[in-house]
Design a protein around this motif. Structure first.
Motif, PDB file in Angstrom:
ATOM      1  N   TRP A 134      -7.334   4.527   4.397  1.00  0.00           N
ATOM      2  CA  TRP A 134      -8.395   3.573   4.658  1.00  0.00           C
ATOM      3  C   TRP A 134      -9.562   4.288   5.346  1.00  0.00           C
ATOM      4  O   TRP A 134      -9.360   5.273   6.058  1.00  0.00           O
ATOM      5  N   TRP A 244      -3.032   3.307  -4.427  1.00  0.00           N
ATOM      6  CA  TRP A 244      -3.402   2.147  -3.633  1.00  0.00           C
ATOM      7  C   TRP A 244      -2.212   1.599  -2.855  1.00  0.00           C
ATOM      8  O   TRP A 244      -2.282   0.503  -2.317  1.00  0.00           O
ATOM      9  N   TRP A 247      -2.442  -0.462   0.529  1.00  0.00           N
ATOM     10  CA  TRP A 247      -3.763  -1.063   0.664  1.00  0.00           C
ATOM     11  C   TRP A 247      -3.650  -2.592   0.578  1.00  0.00           C
ATOM     12  O   TRP A 247      -2.829  -3.120  -0.176  1.00  0.00           O
TER      13      TRP A 247
END
Length: 361
Positions: A134, A244, A247
């Motif tokens: 992130w 991902w 996430w």
């Protein structure tokens, strides 16, 4: 009038209540696109479909009540709309990164007050070590387990399918003006369309965003709205090993939404630009997350871009939910929250119509 998400959702809801509903919009001449592309879109098809209800800062007022009602309705709406030919799901959670220690403290207080709504604060060491890290302003994040997003194009397809299955009628035309019917005439209102057809109806619901004002102004109702442009980027990550995993469905950083999708791709949006002319400097600020972007994001390749216009009421809070006169209802000007507030807006319109039937007003 208006087959964006609010108009189509309201039409479907009214048909479920047993009303005969005719939905008017030129866009009904074509199918909902499978994906957005490089062009100017309306507010609904350009939307990212973010649902931020529980992480909303305020805890009172009409905006808060509408958000809470919609968030309560969304699970059942998605369950009813999900269909093999138009699959639909809620994608959660949503995370907001704090840009300062002051913002982090406000987030901690909000998480403490709304633990029962699925909010919790993640201190910086608690942020997940994802393969694609992130962005890290360094102050932690607010995680909302029940907020997230719904695919707006998938939602449009699902709503059209369900409305048609419910017996609703769709007509690909424009309503050019409204006329009050005289006493003793069938139908309270006459709708004059671009096809020249005078439609007689008992009630008119206007969900035409920026086109709403021109329909009600000749009737003496002044509700001006301004255009606010939003730009979205579709980015391809440079690292083929990126993932991902860990996430959230929506990550907000520096006022920008980051939404993973597909293989190594990321939607980035959206800008807030008054007027109808796009400004490239806003795109640069968005891609840099207002100077908070990590190197991998700066190196990402832009493979798509689109713009959308939202309708923002002037001198009044969004949205405009008003029963202007008997049989004339305005449900428009949702600004950036059309998808989020569609269920609550539809419920409100249904209540107004049912109430007018009972009272004869």
């Amino acid at each position: 009038m208006g087959a964006g998400i609010v108009g189509t959702a309201t039409s479907w809801h009214l048909s479920r209540l047993g009303h005969a509903v005719l939905l008017l919009d030129p866009c009904l001449a074509s199918a909902v696109p499978k994906a957005s592309s490089q062009r100017r879109l309306n507010g609904s098809t350009a939307s990212l479909g973010v649902l931020m209800g529980h992480a909303f800062r305020r805890s009172s007022g009409r905006g808060w009540r509408l958000r809470q009602l919609s968030m309560a309705l969304w699970p059942s709406w998605v369950s009813q709309l999900d269909h093999p030919t138009s699959p639909l799901s809620l994608q959660t959670p949503l995370a907001q990164l704090a840009a300062s220690e002051e913002e982090a403290e406000r987030m901690r207080q909000l998480a403490q007050a709304r633990q029962g709504r699925g909010l919790r604060f993640l201190d910086e060491p608690a942020l997940p070590p994802a393969p694609t890290p992130w962005p890290r302003p360094g102050h932690g994040a607010l995680l909302s387990e029940q907020d997230g997003r719904v695919d707006p194009l998938g939602l449009m397809r699902a709503l059209r399918r369900a409305f048609d299955a419910q017996g609703g009628t769709m007509q690909a035309t424009t309503a050019q003006r409204l006329e009050r019917s005289g006493a003793g005439c069938e139908g309270r209102w006459r709708v004059i369309t671009a096809d020249g057809d005078p439609l007689r109806v008992d009630a008119v619901v206007i969900c035409s965003a920026l086109g709403s004002s021109q329909l009600i102004e000749p009737l003496g109702h002044h509700r001006p709205m301004g255009a606010v442009l939003g730009q979205v980027l579709d980015l391809k990550l440079p690292n083929p090993q990126s993932s991902w995993k860990d996430w959230p469905a929506v990550l907000t950083c520096g006022g920008v939404n980051l939404i993973p999708h597909g293989d190594q791709q990321l939607w980035l949006g959206a800008t807030v630009e008054p007027g109808t002319v796009a400004d490239s400097s806003h795109v640069f600020a968005m891609k840099t997350l207002n100077k908070l972007a990590p190197p991998w994001l700066k190196d990402a390749e832009c493979i798509g871009q689109w713009q959308g216009l939202r309708a923002r009421p002037q001198d009044r809070p969004a949205p405009l939910l008003e029963h202007l006169e008997p049989g004339l209802i305005l449900a428009s000007g949702h600004y950036r929250n059309g998808v989020l507030l569609a269920p609550a807006s539809a419920e409100w319109v249904g209540q107004q119509i049912d109430s007018s039937i009972l009272t004869g007003s």
